[in-house]
Design a protein around this motif. Structure first.
Motif, PDB file in Angstrom:
ATOM      1  N   SER A  46      -2.373  28.700  -5.863  1.00 46.52           N
ATOM      2  CA  SER A  46      -1.704  28.378  -4.635  1.00 46.52           C
ATOM      3  C   SER A  46      -0.108  29.004  -4.354  1.00 46.52           C
ATOM      4  O   SER A  46       0.305  29.153  -3.270  1.00 46.52           O
ATOM      5  CB  SER A  46      -1.305  26.759  -4.950  1.00 46.52           C
ATOM      6  N   ILE A  47       0.277  29.541  -5.360  1.00 41.98           N
ATOM      7  CA  ILE A  47       1.597  30.269  -5.197  1.00 41.98           C
ATOM      8  C   ILE A  47       1.467  31.400  -4.591  1.00 41.98           C
ATOM      9  O   ILE A  47       2.147  31.950  -3.390  1.00 41.98           O
ATOM     10  CB  ILE A  47       2.256  30.451  -6.765  1.00 41.98           C
ATOM     11  N   ILE A  49      -1.064  32.246  -2.499  1.00 36.33           N
ATOM     12  CA  ILE A  49      -1.445  31.928  -0.932  1.00 36.33           C
ATOM     13  C   ILE A  49      -0.376  31.413  -0.199  1.00 36.33           C
ATOM     14  O   ILE A  49      -0.061  31.720   1.024  1.00 36.33           O
ATOM     15  CB  ILE A  49      -2.419  31.049  -1.073  1.00 36.33           C
ATOM     16  N   LEU A  50       0.543  30.699  -0.773  1.00 31.04           N
ATOM     17  CA  LEU A  50       1.732  30.113  -0.202  1.00 31.04           C
ATOM     18  C   LEU A  50       2.561  31.369   0.032  1.00 31.04           C
ATOM     19  O   LEU A  50       3.416  31.348   1.223  1.00 31.04           O
ATOM     20  CB  LEU A  50       2.541  29.098  -1.037  1.00 31.04           C
ATOM     21  N   ILE A  51       2.829  32.593  -0.814  1.00 30.81           N
ATOM     22  CA  ILE A  51       3.863  33.261  -0.596  1.00 30.81           C
ATOM     23  C   ILE A  51       3.183  34.217   0.737  1.00 30.81           C
ATOM     24  O   ILE A  51       4.021  34.780   1.696  1.00 30.81           O
ATOM     25  CB  ILE A  51       3.785  34.364  -1.656  1.00 30.81           C
ATOM     26  N   TYR A  52       1.888  34.277   0.585  1.00 34.63           N
ATOM     27  CA  TYR A  52       1.398  35.104   1.808  1.00 34.63           C
ATOM     28  C   TYR A  52       1.431  34.489   3.209  1.00 34.63           C
ATOM     29  O   TYR A  52       1.789  35.128   4.459  1.00 34.63           O
ATOM     30  CB  TYR A  52      -0.002  35.358   1.471  1.00 34.63           C
ATOM     31  N   LEU A  53       1.273  33.180   3.105  1.00 38.23           N
ATOM     32  CA  LEU A  53       1.168  32.139   4.713  1.00 38.23           C
ATOM     33  C   LEU A  53       2.935  32.237   4.967  1.00 38.23           C
ATOM     34  O   LEU A  53       3.065  32.209   6.019  1.00 38.23           O
ATOM     35  CB  LEU A  53       0.777  30.892   4.376  1.00 38.23           C
ATOM     36  N   LYS A  54       3.854  32.023   3.955  1.00 38.13           N
ATOM     37  CA  LYS A  54       5.316  31.587   4.230  1.00 38.13           C
ATOM     38  C   LYS A  54       5.507  30.479   4.818  1.00 38.13           C
ATOM     39  O   LYS A  54       6.055  29.588   4.384  1.00 38.13           O
ATOM     40  CB  LYS A  54       5.591  32.722   5.126  1.00 38.13           C
ATOM     41  N   HIS A  55       4.681  30.360   5.992  1.00 39.85           N
ATOM     42  CA  HIS A  55       4.749  28.977   6.730  1.00 39.85           C
ATOM     43  C   HIS A  55       3.658  28.287   7.037  1.00 39.85           C
ATOM     44  O   HIS A  55       2.888  28.381   8.068  1.00 39.85           O
ATOM     45  CB  HIS A  55       5.821  28.926   7.729  1.00 39.85           C
ATOM     46  N   HIS A 177      -6.522  24.009  -3.722  1.00 39.48           N
ATOM     47  CA  HIS A 177      -5.672  24.320  -4.889  1.00 39.48           C
ATOM     48  C   HIS A 177      -4.728  23.358  -5.293  1.00 39.48           C
ATOM     49  O   HIS A 177      -4.645  23.198  -6.622  1.00 39.48           O
ATOM     50  CB  HIS A 177      -5.339  25.917  -4.933  1.00 39.48           C
ATOM     51  N   TRP A 178      -3.877  23.047  -4.355  1.00 36.34           N
ATOM     52  CA  TRP A 178      -3.066  21.891  -4.854  1.00 36.34           C
ATOM     53  C   TRP A 178      -3.916  20.777  -5.252  1.00 36.34           C
ATOM     54  O   TRP A 178      -3.458  19.806  -6.431  1.00 36.34           O
ATOM     55  CB  TRP A 178      -2.323  21.383  -3.520  1.00 36.34           C
ATOM     56  N   LEU A 179      -4.820  20.230  -4.594  1.00 38.00           N
ATOM     57  CA  LEU A 179      -5.706  19.067  -5.145  1.00 38.00           C
ATOM     58  C   LEU A 179      -6.279  19.246  -6.429  1.00 38.00           C
ATOM     59  O   LEU A 179      -6.203  18.437  -7.011  1.00 38.00           O
ATOM     60  CB  LEU A 179      -6.884  18.650  -3.980  1.00 38.00           C
ATOM     61  N   THR A 180      -6.907  20.576  -6.701  1.00 36.80           N
ATOM     62  CA  THR A 180      -7.454  20.692  -7.938  1.00 36.80           C
ATOM     63  C   THR A 180      -6.454  20.515  -9.046  1.00 36.80           C
ATOM     64  O   THR A 180      -6.863  20.145  -9.979  1.00 36.80           O
ATOM     65  CB  THR A 180      -8.308  22.148  -7.884  1.00 36.80           C
ATOM     66  N   ALA A 181      -5.286  21.355  -8.747  1.00 44.28           N
ATOM     67  CA  ALA A 181      -4.167  21.555  -9.738  1.00 44.28           C
ATOM     68  C   ALA A 181      -3.818  20.100 -10.165  1.00 44.28           C
ATOM     69  O   ALA A 181      -3.711  19.630 -11.316  1.00 44.28           O
ATOM     70  CB  ALA A 181      -3.168  22.238  -9.412  1.00 44.28           C
ATOM     71  N   VAL A 206      -5.030  36.607 -14.301  1.00 42.70           N
ATOM     72  CA  VAL A 206      -5.891  37.407 -13.464  1.00 42.70           C
ATOM     73  C   VAL A 206      -6.865  36.519 -12.520  1.00 42.70           C
ATOM     74  O   VAL A 206      -6.901  36.797 -11.420  1.00 42.70           O
ATOM     75  CB  VAL A 206      -6.887  38.250 -14.259  1.00 42.70           C
ATOM     76  N   LEU A 207      -7.302  35.349 -13.216  1.00 41.34           N
ATOM     77  CA  LEU A 207      -8.206  34.465 -12.328  1.00 41.34           C
ATOM     78  C   LEU A 207      -7.311  34.037 -11.139  1.00 41.34           C
ATOM     79  O   LEU A 207      -7.986  33.723 -10.094  1.00 41.34           O
ATOM     80  CB  LEU A 207      -8.673  33.371 -13.356  1.00 41.34           C
ATOM     81  N   GLY A 208      -6.151  33.488 -11.376  1.00 42.02           N
ATOM     82  CA  GLY A 208      -5.336  32.817 -10.445  1.00 42.02           C
ATOM     83  C   GLY A 208      -4.783  33.784  -9.383  1.00 42.02           C
ATOM     84  O   GLY A 208      -4.881  33.591  -7.998  1.00 42.02           O
ATOM     85  N   ILE A 209      -4.322  34.997  -9.881  1.00 40.72           N
ATOM     86  CA  ILE A 209      -3.569  35.823  -8.879  1.00 40.72           C
ATOM     87  C   ILE A 209      -4.800  36.777  -8.010  1.00 40.72           C
ATOM     88  O   ILE A 209      -4.609  36.763  -6.826  1.00 40.72           O
ATOM     89  CB  ILE A 209      -2.656  36.923  -9.557  1.00 40.72           C
TER      90      ILE A 209
END
Length: 301
Positions: A46-47, A49-55, A177-181, A206-209
């Motif tokens: 989620s981190i 993807i959030l960095i990629y999306l930005k907003h 991913h937020w829901l799963t976490a 490695v799995l997450g990134i």
């Protein structure tokens, strides 16, 4: 330009399927319970993807929420299946999803099921039955059932993602991913604390990134440039290579019935996807010819 865009989409989907294929290996290597693996992996992803999306554009529409819930369920079921059956069984049983997706689409978004899908369905069912022959009296039966359940939720995920084809479906993946976490965090309070080592932390990173975070970004690039049928066809890379990595690294050997049944499933899904892709190309070609004839007529009149 159109061909270049399609080539980018094909390459992105191939890379996505390759990254998906390493999941079974890393899940097997990490000596944690499946809830801990799924939760930490999703938190890290989620981190990324959030960095990629930005907003991120989160509007909480039905397709956006439904896709997030379906993907979250798929991840939890798939990780649990990998821990309770072989990697080959888990991924091949989940590969029932492309055929099932056609029939779910027919009900929810009125996409017609074709003759090749009706032919593929009993073949896939036969392959699944063969795969279950060795497991009826063993501990892997529960894992196989989880694998089938993950195929069902994965098929709904594809359909709800298709509903967002004109939007930004990556937000659904982020929400999943937020829901799963969140779910895993709550459940973890009732489970033993996983044994944390530098090796397990490296593997989960490695799995997450890479395996989930980067693949989600590549998938969002691919799905806007290639059809769902083409994406499913390219995704054959995943069930083929997933058990191969596990075999070479930890020596887990798929059973004879898994190889036979799995081969039937992959063959049926691949043939159905090829036929569907050919039909789409023919329809597109005829439409282009018709359009050219209309343009010529207008110019000549």
């Amino acid at each position: 330009m159109e061909n270049y865009s399609k080539s980018i989409g094909i390459a992105a989907m191939a890379a996505t399927a390759f990254l998906w294929s390493i999941a079974g290996l890393f899940i097997k290597i990490i000596d944690w319970n499946p809830i801990a693996i799924a939760g930490v992996r999703s938190f890290i992803a989620s981190i990324v993807i959030l960095i990629y999306l930005k907003h991120p554009r989160i509007h909480l529409s039905f397709p956006q929420i439904a896709a997030a819930v379906a993907n979250s369920a798929t991840m939890l079921l798939f990780v649990s299946a990998n821990k309770t059956t072989t990697a080959a069984n888990a991924i091949i049983l989940q590969y029932f999803a492309p055929v099932l997706t056609v029939f779910v689409s027919a009900v929810l978004i009125k996409e017609r099921a074709r003759i090749e899908h009706f032919i593929a369905l009993p073949l896939v069912a036969a392959g699944m039955i063969i795969m279950f022959f060795d497991e009826l009296g063993g501990g892997r039966l529960f894992g196989n059932i989880l694998g089938i359940m993950s195929a069902v939720t994965f098929s709904f995920y594809f359909v709800f993602m298709r509903m967002q084809k004109d939007g930004s479906p990556l937000e659904s993946i982020l929400m999943s991913h937020w829901l799963t976490a969140g779910i895993c965090l709550i459940v973890s309070f009732f489970l033993p604390v996983p044994h944390i080592t530098s090796k397990s932390l490296a593997m989960i990173a490695v799995l997450g990134i890479v395996q989930i975070g980067l693949s989600a970004i590549l998938f969002s690039v691919a799905i806007k440039r290639v059809s769902a049928v083409q994406a499913n066809l390219i995704a054959v890379i995943e069930p083929v290579f997933n058990p191969v990595w596990v075999f070479f690294v930890i020596g887990e050997v798929p059973g004879t019935n898994t190889l036979i049944g799995g081969g039937i499933i992959i063959f049926a899904v691949t043939m159905a996807s090829i036929i569907s892709a050919h039909r789409i190309e023919e329809i597109t070609r005829i439409g282009q010819l018709t359009q050219s004839d209309d343009d010529a007529c207008r110019n000549g009149c």
